[in-house]
Motif scaffolding. Structure first.
Motif, PDB file in Angstrom:
ATOM      1  N   PRO A  57       6.328   8.858   3.325  1.00 61.61           N
ATOM      2  CA  PRO A  57       5.928   8.063   4.498  1.00 61.61           C
ATOM      3  C   PRO A  57       6.991   7.093   4.984  1.00 61.61           C
ATOM      4  N   THR A  58       7.939   6.741   4.141  1.00 68.68           N
ATOM      5  CA  THR A  58       8.951   5.749   4.520  1.00 68.68           C
ATOM      6  C   THR A  58      10.272   6.393   4.909  1.00 68.68           C
ATOM      7  N   GLY A  89       0.776  -1.229   0.000  1.00 71.66           N
ATOM      8  CA  GLY A  89       0.000   0.000   0.000  1.00 71.66           C
ATOM      9  C   GLY A  89       0.808   1.281   0.000  1.00 71.66           C
ATOM     10  N   GLN A  90       2.100   1.211  -0.228  1.00 71.97           N
ATOM     11  CA  GLN A  90       2.924   2.415  -0.236  1.00 71.97           C
ATOM     12  C   GLN A  90       2.549   3.307  -1.421  1.00 71.97           C
ATOM     13  N   PRO A 118      15.586   1.352   2.251  1.00 72.00           N
ATOM     14  CA  PRO A 118      15.173   0.720   0.984  1.00 72.00           C
ATOM     15  C   PRO A 118      13.823   1.181   0.455  1.00 72.00           C
ATOM     16  N   ASP A 119      12.808   1.266   1.319  1.00 73.36           N
ATOM     17  CA  ASP A 119      11.484   1.659   0.836  1.00 73.36           C
ATOM     18  C   ASP A 119      11.477   3.087   0.303  1.00 73.36           C
ATOM     19  N   ALA A 120      12.152   4.003   1.015  1.00 71.05           N
ATOM     20  CA  ALA A 120      12.208   5.391   0.559  1.00 71.05           C
ATOM     21  C   ALA A 120      13.001   5.500  -0.734  1.00 71.05           C
ATOM     22  N   ARG A 121      14.061   4.735  -0.818  1.00 72.59           N
ATOM     23  CA  ARG A 121      14.854   4.763  -2.053  1.00 72.59           C
ATOM     24  C   ARG A 121      14.019   4.326  -3.244  1.00 72.59           C
ATOM     25  N   ASP A 167      15.866   8.151   9.948  1.00 77.61           N
ATOM     26  CA  ASP A 167      16.417   7.772   8.641  1.00 77.61           C
ATOM     27  C   ASP A 167      17.221   8.918   8.041  1.00 77.61           C
ATOM     28  N   LEU A 168      16.691  10.140   8.152  1.00 78.79           N
ATOM     29  CA  LEU A 168      17.386  11.294   7.598  1.00 78.79           C
ATOM     30  C   LEU A 168      18.751  11.494   8.248  1.00 78.79           C
TER      31      LEU A 168
END
Length: 499
Positions: A141-142, A117-118, A187-190, A147-148
């Motif tokens: 959202p990821t 659902g991303q 990984p998801d944000a990438r 993470d930043l």
């Protein structure tokens, strides 16, 4: 925003408005680059012969008439094309046939769908950098604050410090994968933020230059004053673009000859040129080779007169990237209300986007209304060489059903499955040897989305700009004014700032 748009004359100063004698140029290739070159030359009074090996013009944006099993004709294309709003040269070309560009329909968003659902949306972002980068980062959202903190900020800032000269010198030897790995994004944000950029240019990350990827970031997002949302064609390209263009060029006196392949090109001692097709020899004062990489290499191999040591070597270094696949489906059930006309996809196997043609194209909409179904197109941009068609179809189907569950029960009424491989590669280290539009031979130029240009550009826009520039180089040699070339800034907002 106009302050970030440049318009200039290349390769040199202005000249007289038109040719004053019978000057003849043969344009080989009827894709966007060839059409752009033919248009500029013919508008300046040059007598143009346009040769295209296919039975239709448009190249990779071309379209042809096919028939459904019922006998109903329809226009088939090589796949979805997005008309981004900073495609200034392409749109300048298209305004010859549609001054207000009424055939284009703006989309509201450019969503990216991922697993579980991303969703990543690009609508409503500020058009100014760095505000667009800050807002996009904030609403991803990821990507959390923790993470930043792990992101390689110095390396990430290279997306804002792009410079046409320095970036290619610094990063062309590095692969896009190495660069993206070095950012240390989760990984998801990438996937949601970056995969769409590399895949959209048909080149796998591991085989694409990091400098080329950084140029794409700059051209489409960080240096683009128009925003990332784009427009789509309301009707098939054959109807909305190419049939009107044939009429426009013919009114200018262009002789359009389809179904003709060029075998050789010769230059004479008197400065004249000779183009040899399957059937005849054609003389001219100049030649524009606006063909695919394989076709250009084949012509060079068969034409010893133009096998210049340095230039010939640069042509021989050109190569193709991985194959692509386009699968258009006519289904007997509609898609769920509220679906976006176009979505990019990531993390779902080889699928790269889904286009719901019945939501924006008139011909598909008419079919949908008559049959209460849907017309869907699936794209895979850079598929593995060893992926067989059965496996690819299964993977694309699984991704479609996962993202659009309402299609699971739908029956395929009609389909077209196209696999091709003719898109240029932008391999690490290739930029320095990539040819420009000009050649060592007066009167001969090349054009296409594979050439090296002095401005940021890609895909259809690079093809159009290269066609304009190829025509300009010929016109400069005979003292005729150039076609203006428009571009976003070739430097990022932080270019020149030391980090």
């Amino acid at each position: 925003m106009a302050r970030r748009i440049r318009q200039f004359l290349l390769p040199g100063p202005n000249g007289r408005p038109r040719v004053e004698d019978d000057t003849h140029v043969i344009v080989v290739g009827g894709g966007i680059a060839g059409i752009a070159a033919a248009t500029v030359l013919a508008e300046r009074g040059v007598r143009v012969t346009l040769l295209e090996r296919e039975r239709y013009i448009g190249g990779r944006a071309g379209a042809w008439t096919d028939r459904l099993a019922t006998g109903v004709p329809f226009e088939m294309e090589r796949g979805f094309h997005a008309f981004f709003r900073q495609y200034y040269n392409l749109k300048s070309l298209l305004r010859r046939i549609d001054p207000e560009l009424e055939f284009l329909q703006p989309l509201a968003d450019y969503p990216i769908l991922g697993p579980h659902g991303q969703v990543q949306s690009f609508s409503g972002l500020p058009q100014r950098t760095p505000l667009n980068v800050i807002m996009l980062t904030a609403r991803t959202p990821t990507l959390g604050l923790r993470d930043l903190g792990r992101v390689n900020a110095r390396r990430a800032l290279e997306m804002l410090t792009f410079d046409m000269d320095k970036t290619y010198k610094r990063r062309d030897q590095m692969s896009a994968k190495e660069y993206l790995d070095s950012l240390r994004f989760p990984p998801d944000a990438r996937r949601l933020l970056f995969d769409v950029f590399s895949h959209s240019f048909f080149n796998p990350e591991a085989e694409m230059s990091a400098a080329e990827l950084l140029m794409m970031f700059h051209f489409y997002f960080t240096g683009n004053p128009e925003g990332l949302i784009f427009d789509v064609a309301r009707a098939p390209f054959s109807k909305s673009i190419w049939e009107p263009f044939i009429l426009y060029l013919e009114r200018l006196g262009v002789a359009i000859r389809t179904g003709e392949s060029v075998r050789q090109v010769h230059r004479g001692n008197n400065g004249r040129w000779e183009v040899i097709t399957d059937d005849e020899r054609l003389g001219s004062d100049g030649v524009v080779l606006a063909v695919t990489v394989p076709a250009l290499r084949n012509v060079l191999a068969s034409s010893p007169d133009i096998d210049h040591q340095t230039w010939g070597k640069s042509i021989k270094t050109l190569s193709l990237t991985n194959p692509f696949a386009v699968w258009r489906l006519w289904l007997d059930k509609p898609t769920r209300s509220g679906r976006a006309p176009f979505v990019g996809t990531t993390g779902m196997g080889p699928i790269d986007n889904i286009s719901l043609y019945h939501l924006f194209e008139d011909e598909s909409r008419a079919w949908m209304e008559k049959h209460n179904g849907s017309v869907i197109e699936l794209h895979a941009y850079a598929i593995d060489h060893d992926c067989d068609e059965a496996t690819l179809r299964r993977q694309l189907t699984e991704a479609l059903h996962a993202l659009y569950p309402e299609t699971k029960e739908a029956r395929i009424i009609e389909e077209r499955f196209i696999v091709g491989q003719d898109c240029p590669a932008f391999a690490p280290g290739s930029h320095i040897e990539r040819p420009t539009v000009d050649t060592p031979f007066p009167g001969l130029t090349i054009a296409g989305d594979f050439v090296k240009l002095p401005i940021p550009s890609a895909l259809m826009e690079r093809a159009a700009a290269s066609g304009f520039l190829a025509a300009n180089h010929f016109l400069a040699g005979i003292g005729v004014r150039a076609e203006p070339i428009s571009s976003i800034s070739n430097r990022g907002i932080l270019a020149g700032v030391p980090f």
